[in-house]
Structures are given as structure tokens and as C-alpha cells.
Scaffold this motif. Structure first.
Motif, PDB file in Angstrom:
ATOM      1  N   LYS A  69       0.845  -1.193   0.000  1.00 56.77           N
ATOM      2  CA  LYS A  69       0.000   0.000   0.000  1.00 56.77           C
ATOM      3  C   LYS A  69       0.879   1.240   0.000  1.00 56.77           C
ATOM      4  N   ILE A  71       0.384   4.949   1.504  1.00 54.01           N
ATOM      5  CA  ILE A  71      -0.530   5.633   2.419  1.00 54.01           C
ATOM      6  C   ILE A  71      -0.108   7.094   2.542  1.00 54.01           C
ATOM      7  N   ASP A  72      -1.065   8.013   2.280  1.00 50.19           N
ATOM      8  CA  ASP A  72      -0.734   9.437   2.358  1.00 50.19           C
ATOM      9  C   ASP A  72      -0.972   9.977   3.767  1.00 50.19           C
ATOM     10  N   SER A  75      -4.211   9.283   5.541  1.00 48.85           N
ATOM     11  CA  SER A  75      -4.501   7.848   5.672  1.00 48.85           C
ATOM     12  C   SER A  75      -5.233   7.255   4.473  1.00 48.85           C
ATOM     13  N   LYS A  76      -5.226   7.958   3.339  1.00 48.61           N
ATOM     14  CA  LYS A  76      -5.782   7.396   2.108  1.00 48.61           C
ATOM     15  C   LYS A  76      -4.813   6.330   1.596  1.00 48.61           C
ATOM     16  N   GLN A  77      -5.348   5.186   1.170  1.00 54.87           N
ATOM     17  CA  GLN A  77      -4.510   4.075   0.729  1.00 54.87           C
ATOM     18  C   GLN A  77      -4.712   3.765  -0.744  1.00 54.87           C
ATOM     19  N   THR A  79      -3.360   0.732  -3.548  1.00 50.29           N
ATOM     20  CA  THR A  79      -2.655  -0.544  -3.691  1.00 50.29           C
ATOM     21  C   THR A  79      -1.628  -0.452  -4.809  1.00 50.29           C
ATOM     22  N   GLY A 165       2.988   9.692  -0.499  1.00 48.36           N
ATOM     23  CA  GLY A 165       2.917   9.015   0.784  1.00 48.36           C
ATOM     24  C   GLY A 165       4.044   8.039   1.007  1.00 48.36           C
ATOM     25  N   GLU A 168       3.717   1.019   2.563  1.00 48.43           N
ATOM     26  CA  GLU A 168       3.532   0.107   3.685  1.00 48.43           C
ATOM     27  C   GLU A 168       3.671  -1.316   3.146  1.00 48.43           C
TER      28      GLU A 168
END
Length: 175
Positions: A69, A71-72, A75-77, A79, A165, A168
Motif C-alpha cells: 500500500k 498511504i498518504d 490515511s488514504k490508501q 494498492t 505518501g 507500507e
């Protein structure tokens, strides 16, 4: 050379291949073969993106792409995929096996509707396949490594447009 999806019966041969490919590499913990075993059991594993190259019925190369992921700060994810590892038996290195695996993995990932791939790798090798520094996109890896080794490719145009971002990775990368 034949490129195909890895099968369960290939696991031992792939384990030994990865160990062989990385044993003399300087910038590695020499545990890539154990990482692959953990990733195969993870939710991030995509069986179609676990690929082997064979010559005369011997597996000489392997590539694995797994889900990650980005992640910005809100918390926007999004894939993406991680390319780790690509491995070729020592005696077959420098003959285009790795490049063939990378191109095939790109094609399959695109068919599966993945938009991008991120990797940590040699800054002189991956750009010839279209990889650029993640820094250009405002994407960072979660560990302290030189910018020139953090790369990505968009499999579809503008797949990462407006995406920034931190990557992860699945927990299996840290075990």
C-alpha cells in the motif's frame, strides 16, 4: 527459455535458486529465500505474480510481486506491488533471464489491473525497464536507503497521479 507461474512443486528448487543468486551480493541480509516462503503464506501473495523461468526443465530464474500500500498523510490508501525478489542462478546471470521475468511480470500485473510496481534495487539496472525514482512522485519507502535505489514504474499511464505518501509493506517483510 520458458516462463510460467510457479507451482507448489517448484518451492524447494526456487528456495535454492534464490539462495544461490544472492549469496555473494553485498547489500543484502541473505535471507530473501525465507522472505519468499513467508510471503507465499500472506494475504499480499498473488499466485499469478510468482513466476519462474526454465531452461531445459531447470528453474534458472524467479520473480515475485506482492501487494503493498501507499498511504498518504490523510490515511488514504492506494494498492501497488512490490518487486522482491528477482533472482537468477549465478551461471545464468547476464543473459537476459531477469529482464524477461521483469517484462513478463509487468504484463501479468497490468492484466490483473495493478497500476504500479515499487522496488528497492540497483539504480543502473531497473531504469532500462522504465523505473524512475520514487522521490519524483513524492513516494517514500519506510526505511533509510539512498533515493537512487528507491524506484517505481507506472504500468498504466497516470496510475500514481496525485498519489504521495509512504509505502507500507506486509509484515512478512519485517519478520
Amino acid at each position: 527459455m520458458k516462463i510460467r507461474k510457479e507451482e507448489i512443486k517448484d518451492y524447494n528448487e526456487v528456495f535454492q535458486l534464490i539462495e544461490n543468486a544472492f549469496k555473494d551480493e553485498e547489500y543484502t541480509d541473505h535471507k530473501e529465500h525465507f522472505l519468499v516462503e513467508r510471503l507465499r503464506k500472506s494475504e499480499s501473495f498473488v499466485p499469478e505474480l510468482s513466476i519462474v523461468a526454465e531452461i531445459d526443465n531447470q528453474i534458472v530464474g524467479y520473480i515475485l510481486l506482492t501487494k503493498i500500500k501507499i498511504i498518504d498523510d490523510k490515511s488514504k490508501q492506494v494498492t501497488s506491488l512490490a518487486l522482491a525478489p528477482v533472482a537468477v542462478l549465478k551461471k545464468h546471470q547476464g543473459k537476459g533471464v531477469g529482464g524477461s521475468l521483469i517484462r513478463q511480470a509487468h504484463q501479468i500485473a497490468k492484466e490483473l489491473k495493478f497500476g504500479s510496481i515499487i522496488l528497492l534495487g540497483h539504480e543502473k539496472y531497473y531504469p532500462k525497464f522504465g523505473y524512475e525514482m520514487t522521490k519524483k512522485y513524492g513516494i517514500k519507502l519506510p526505511f533509510d536507503v539512498p533515493d537512487e535505489n528507491c524506484m517505481l514504474i507506472e504500468l498504466t499511464e497516470n496510475a500514481l497521479k496525485g498519489i504521495t505518501g509512504i509505502v507500507e509493506y506486509p509484515k512478512e517483510f519485517y519478520e
